[in-house]
Motif scaffolding. Structure first.
Motif, PDB file in Angstrom:
ATOM      1  N   ALA A  10       5.039   3.766  -3.379  1.00 35.28           N
ATOM      2  CA  ALA A  10       4.226   3.718  -4.597  1.00 35.28           C
ATOM      3  C   ALA A  10       3.149   2.646  -4.483  1.00 35.28           C
ATOM      4  O   ALA A  10       1.999   2.860  -4.886  1.00 35.28           O
ATOM      5  CB  ALA A  10       5.113   3.463  -5.807  1.00 35.28           C
ATOM      6  N   LEU A  11       3.494   1.484  -3.911  1.00 38.20           N
ATOM      7  CA  LEU A  11       2.514   0.419  -3.735  1.00 38.20           C
ATOM      8  C   LEU A  11       1.414   0.836  -2.769  1.00 38.20           C
ATOM      9  O   LEU A  11       0.229   0.569  -3.002  1.00 38.20           O
ATOM     10  CB  LEU A  11       3.200  -0.855  -3.233  1.00 38.20           C
ATOM     11  CG  LEU A  11       2.275  -2.028  -2.946  1.00 38.20           C
ATOM     12  CD1 LEU A  11       1.580  -2.476  -4.230  1.00 38.20           C
ATOM     13  CD2 LEU A  11       3.042  -3.158  -2.315  1.00 38.20           C
ATOM     14  N   LEU A  12       1.781   1.508  -1.683  1.00 40.37           N
ATOM     15  CA  LEU A  12       0.786   1.979  -0.724  1.00 40.37           C
ATOM     16  C   LEU A  12      -0.177   2.971  -1.363  1.00 40.37           C
ATOM     17  O   LEU A  12      -1.392   2.902  -1.155  1.00 40.37           O
ATOM     18  CB  LEU A  12       1.468   2.626   0.485  1.00 40.37           C
ATOM     19  CG  LEU A  12       2.199   1.690   1.436  1.00 40.37           C
ATOM     20  CD1 LEU A  12       2.944   2.498   2.483  1.00 40.37           C
ATOM     21  CD2 LEU A  12       1.233   0.743   2.102  1.00 40.37           C
ATOM     22  N   LEU A  34     -12.588   5.550   4.613  1.00 44.16           N
ATOM     23  CA  LEU A  34     -12.238   4.593   5.656  1.00 44.16           C
ATOM     24  C   LEU A  34     -11.579   3.348   5.060  1.00 44.16           C
ATOM     25  O   LEU A  34     -10.578   2.851   5.584  1.00 44.16           O
ATOM     26  CB  LEU A  34     -13.483   4.205   6.446  1.00 44.16           C
ATOM     27  CG  LEU A  34     -13.282   3.222   7.586  1.00 44.16           C
ATOM     28  CD1 LEU A  34     -12.329   3.809   8.615  1.00 44.16           C
ATOM     29  CD2 LEU A  34     -14.619   2.896   8.229  1.00 44.16           C
ATOM     30  N   VAL A  35     -12.096   2.855   3.965  1.00 46.60           N
ATOM     31  CA  VAL A  35     -11.516   1.676   3.333  1.00 46.60           C
ATOM     32  C   VAL A  35     -10.117   1.982   2.809  1.00 46.60           C
ATOM     33  O   VAL A  35      -9.183   1.200   3.001  1.00 46.60           O
ATOM     34  CB  VAL A  35     -12.429   1.160   2.200  1.00 46.60           C
ATOM     35  CG1 VAL A  35     -11.751   0.066   1.405  1.00 46.60           C
ATOM     36  CG2 VAL A  35     -13.740   0.658   2.776  1.00 46.60           C
ATOM     37  N   GLY A  36      -9.957   3.116   2.168  1.00 47.77           N
ATOM     38  CA  GLY A  36      -8.635   3.490   1.652  1.00 47.77           C
ATOM     39  C   GLY A  36      -7.599   3.631   2.744  1.00 47.77           C
ATOM     40  O   GLY A  36      -6.476   3.131   2.631  1.00 47.77           O
ATOM     41  N   VAL A  37      -7.963   4.280   3.820  1.00 48.03           N
ATOM     42  CA  VAL A  37      -7.040   4.441   4.945  1.00 48.03           C
ATOM     43  C   VAL A  37      -6.725   3.093   5.582  1.00 48.03           C
ATOM     44  O   VAL A  37      -5.590   2.813   5.958  1.00 48.03           O
ATOM     45  CB  VAL A  37      -7.625   5.431   5.982  1.00 48.03           C
ATOM     46  CG1 VAL A  37      -6.842   5.397   7.273  1.00 48.03           C
ATOM     47  CG2 VAL A  37      -7.633   6.830   5.408  1.00 48.03           C
ATOM     48  N   GLY A  38      -7.723   2.242   5.691  1.00 48.11           N
ATOM     49  CA  GLY A  38      -7.499   0.917   6.274  1.00 48.11           C
ATOM     50  C   GLY A  38      -6.530   0.081   5.468  1.00 48.11           C
ATOM     51  O   GLY A  38      -5.647  -0.577   6.020  1.00 48.11           O
ATOM     52  N   VAL A  39      -6.664   0.099   4.144  1.00 49.00           N
ATOM     53  CA  VAL A  39      -5.769  -0.669   3.282  1.00 49.00           C
ATOM     54  C   VAL A  39      -4.348  -0.128   3.366  1.00 49.00           C
ATOM     55  O   VAL A  39      -3.384  -0.887   3.498  1.00 49.00           O
ATOM     56  CB  VAL A  39      -6.268  -0.658   1.823  1.00 49.00           C
ATOM     57  CG1 VAL A  39      -5.215  -1.181   0.871  1.00 49.00           C
ATOM     58  CG2 VAL A  39      -7.537  -1.467   1.713  1.00 49.00           C
ATOM     59  N   VAL A  40      -4.205   1.165   3.320  1.00 48.37           N
ATOM     60  CA  VAL A  40      -2.868   1.767   3.393  1.00 48.37           C
ATOM     61  C   VAL A  40      -2.224   1.466   4.743  1.00 48.37           C
ATOM     62  O   VAL A  40      -1.037   1.122   4.808  1.00 48.37           O
ATOM     63  CB  VAL A  40      -2.945   3.287   3.136  1.00 48.37           C
ATOM     64  CG1 VAL A  40      -1.623   3.950   3.449  1.00 48.37           C
ATOM     65  CG2 VAL A  40      -3.344   3.550   1.706  1.00 48.37           C
ATOM     66  N   THR A  41      -2.979   1.558   5.809  1.00 45.07           N
ATOM     67  CA  THR A  41      -2.437   1.270   7.140  1.00 45.07           C
ATOM     68  C   THR A  41      -2.023  -0.186   7.262  1.00 45.07           C
ATOM     69  O   THR A  41      -0.939  -0.493   7.775  1.00 45.07           O
ATOM     70  CB  THR A  41      -3.478   1.610   8.220  1.00 45.07           C
ATOM     71  OG1 THR A  41      -3.822   2.989   8.105  1.00 45.07           O
ATOM     72  CG2 THR A  41      -2.933   1.337   9.605  1.00 45.07           C
ATOM     73  N   LEU A  42      -2.843  -1.096   6.783  1.00 44.80           N
ATOM     74  CA  LEU A  42      -2.517  -2.513   6.855  1.00 44.80           C
ATOM     75  C   LEU A  42      -1.259  -2.832   6.053  1.00 44.80           C
ATOM     76  O   LEU A  42      -0.361  -3.538   6.542  1.00 44.80           O
ATOM     77  CB  LEU A  42      -3.695  -3.337   6.348  1.00 44.80           C
ATOM     78  CG  LEU A  42      -3.501  -4.846   6.349  1.00 44.80           C
ATOM     79  CD1 LEU A  42      -3.308  -5.349   7.774  1.00 44.80           C
ATOM     80  CD2 LEU A  42      -4.690  -5.520   5.711  1.00 44.80           C
ATOM     81  N   LEU A  43      -1.163  -2.332   4.836  1.00 48.82           N
ATOM     82  CA  LEU A  43       0.034  -2.584   4.035  1.00 48.82           C
ATOM     83  C   LEU A  43       1.270  -1.963   4.660  1.00 48.82           C
ATOM     84  O   LEU A  43       2.352  -2.550   4.632  1.00 48.82           O
ATOM     85  CB  LEU A  43      -0.154  -2.066   2.613  1.00 48.82           C
ATOM     86  CG  LEU A  43      -1.016  -2.941   1.725  1.00 48.82           C
ATOM     87  CD1 LEU A  43      -1.241  -2.253   0.383  1.00 48.82           C
ATOM     88  CD2 LEU A  43      -0.376  -4.290   1.517  1.00 48.82           C
ATOM     89  N   HIS A  44       1.118  -0.803   5.244  1.00 46.33           N
ATOM     90  CA  HIS A  44       2.254  -0.161   5.906  1.00 46.33           C
ATOM     91  C   HIS A  44       2.744  -1.007   7.077  1.00 46.33           C
ATOM     92  O   HIS A  44       3.951  -1.194   7.258  1.00 46.33           O
ATOM     93  CB  HIS A  44       1.863   1.236   6.382  1.00 46.33           C
ATOM     94  CG  HIS A  44       2.939   1.913   7.160  1.00 46.33           C
ATOM     95  ND1 HIS A  44       4.111   2.337   6.583  1.00 46.33           N
ATOM     96  CD2 HIS A  44       3.035   2.212   8.475  1.00 46.33           C
ATOM     97  CE1 HIS A  44       4.876   2.870   7.508  1.00 46.33           C
ATOM     98  NE2 HIS A  44       4.245   2.809   8.662  1.00 46.33           N
TER      99      HIS A  44
END
Length: 50
Positions: A10-12, A34-44
């Protein structure tokens, strides 16, 4: 799979959606996808060991 989301998923989704929205509203921050994918990947990657 029981159809429930755990807290990290849920946080991701929330962080990725928020970052994508900000990038979409303000194009100077970069391409929205690109920004959305980058944030999700970093948090993951940061939450992988938990």
């Amino acid at each position: 799979m029981n159809g429930r989301l755990d807290q990290s998923t849920a946080l991701l989704l929330l962080a990725g959606g928020g970052a994508t929205y900000v990038a979409f509203r303000h194009p100077t921050f970069g391409t929205a996808l690109l920004v959305g994918v980058g944030v999700v990947t970093l948090l993951h990657l940061l939450m992988r060991d938990r």
